[in-house]
Design an enzyme around this catalytic site. Structure first.
Site: not given
Length: 319
Positions: A146-147
């Site tokens: 995930d970012r």
């Protein structure tokens, strides 16, 4: 390959065997935004051997792939500038490399940097690496983070290595461990959560994952490493499967969401932790371990906890 103005068909070669269709499309349709590629996949406009293709479907040599018309207007093309990642992003990403050999690059991915462009972002880790190393023509992400998650991210330098690593992931022979700080005192000891997960699309395209009986199987093991009174618990987390937002959703479902997770944790729940200086989600991909072909011992790589997370633990320990 240029974007098609009418339906086109391409055939997967030996070098594409085992590659995900979304990565294949991103490589051959470089001028089409990833957000659009995922949209045509969701709509069933991409077909493999006449059947709808899911983004995660893997190719076999000889597969016939149908591509829908993807002609882009001049105005759409103008919106794609800049055409290459900035020098600052390239240097930021290459500075995060913690290991490299003939087959692999491993990064300690910083939080806030996406692994690839799309969803309003022009570029991510993989685009920055390709720009920094133009001589490496087969660079591909092995997996995703995930970012807002930091830590170990694997990138394959050759397609043969990509196929090998994807096989290890499919066969669950790659151990991925995370450090997560969750809200409250974790009461369960070591606990494995086996609950299926389903992805939903909220209005505006935001992706949200929920525990759902009709979802895909998902297994996460949590083990407490340290309690910080009643405020928080540091957990060692290992994955039995690799579903989207898996750790975050299973932790929240157990009543102890990950601190700083703005999607699955109500902000007031982690107020004490934020007071200790937390400004991002406390989830870090700590280590990867797997046995490479022909190797006698496992390959293990560890990414140090970022200073901004370590400082939070230090402050919590001080009470």
């Amino acid at each position: 390959m240029p974007a098609a103005s009418k339906v086109a068909y391409v055939e997967a070669g030996e070098g594409e065997a085992g590659q995900r269709i979304d990565n294949f499309l991103a490589r051959i349709l470089k001028d089409v935004p990833r957000s659009r590629l995922y949209r045509i996949l969701r709509r069933g406009e991409v077909r493999i051997n006449g059947k709808r293709a899911a983004a995660s479907q893997r190719l076999a040599a000889g597969d016939r792939i149908r591509l829908p018309p993807l002609q882009r207007s001049a105005s759409a093309a103008q919106q794609d500038v800049p055409k290459t990642p900035s020098r600052a992003l390239r240097e930021f990403v290459t500075g995060a490399v913690i290991y490299e050999d003939r087959d692999l690059i491993v990064l300690n991915k910083p939080a806030g940097v996406a692994v690839h462009g799309g969803s309003g972002l022009n570029f991510g880790v993989i685009e920055a690496l390709r720009a920094a190393y133009p001589q490496l023509t087969e660079l591909e992400l092995v997996h995703r983070l995930d970012r807002e998650t930091s830590g170990c991210l694997l990138v394959a330098k050759r397609r043969a290595a990509l196929r090998e690593l994807h096989a290890l992931l499919r066969e669950r022979r790659m151990e991925k461990r995370y450090l997560a700080l969750v809200v409250g005192r974790w009461p369960f000891g070591a606990k494995t959560i086996d609950l299926p997960l389903m992805t939903h699309q909220r209005q505006g395209g935001e992706r949200v994952v929920r525990v759902h009986a009709a979802g895909r199987e998902a297994s996460t093991r949590f083990e407490p490493l340290r309690h910080f009174g009643k405020a928080a618990t540091l957990l060692d987390v290992s994955l039995g499967t690799g579903r989207t937002h898996q750790i975050r959703v299973h932790a929240a479902h157990a009543g102890h969401p990950i601190a700083g997770d703005e999607k699955y944790c109500e902000r007031d729940l982690d107020a004490k932790i934020r007071a200790a200086g937390l400004q991002r989600m406390f989830l870090h991909a700590h280590s990867l371990s797997f046995t490479r072909a022909g190797a006698a011992v496992p390959f293990t790589i560890t990414a140090a906890l970022p200073p901004e997370l370590q400082s939070v633990l230090d402050r919590l320990a001080q009470g």
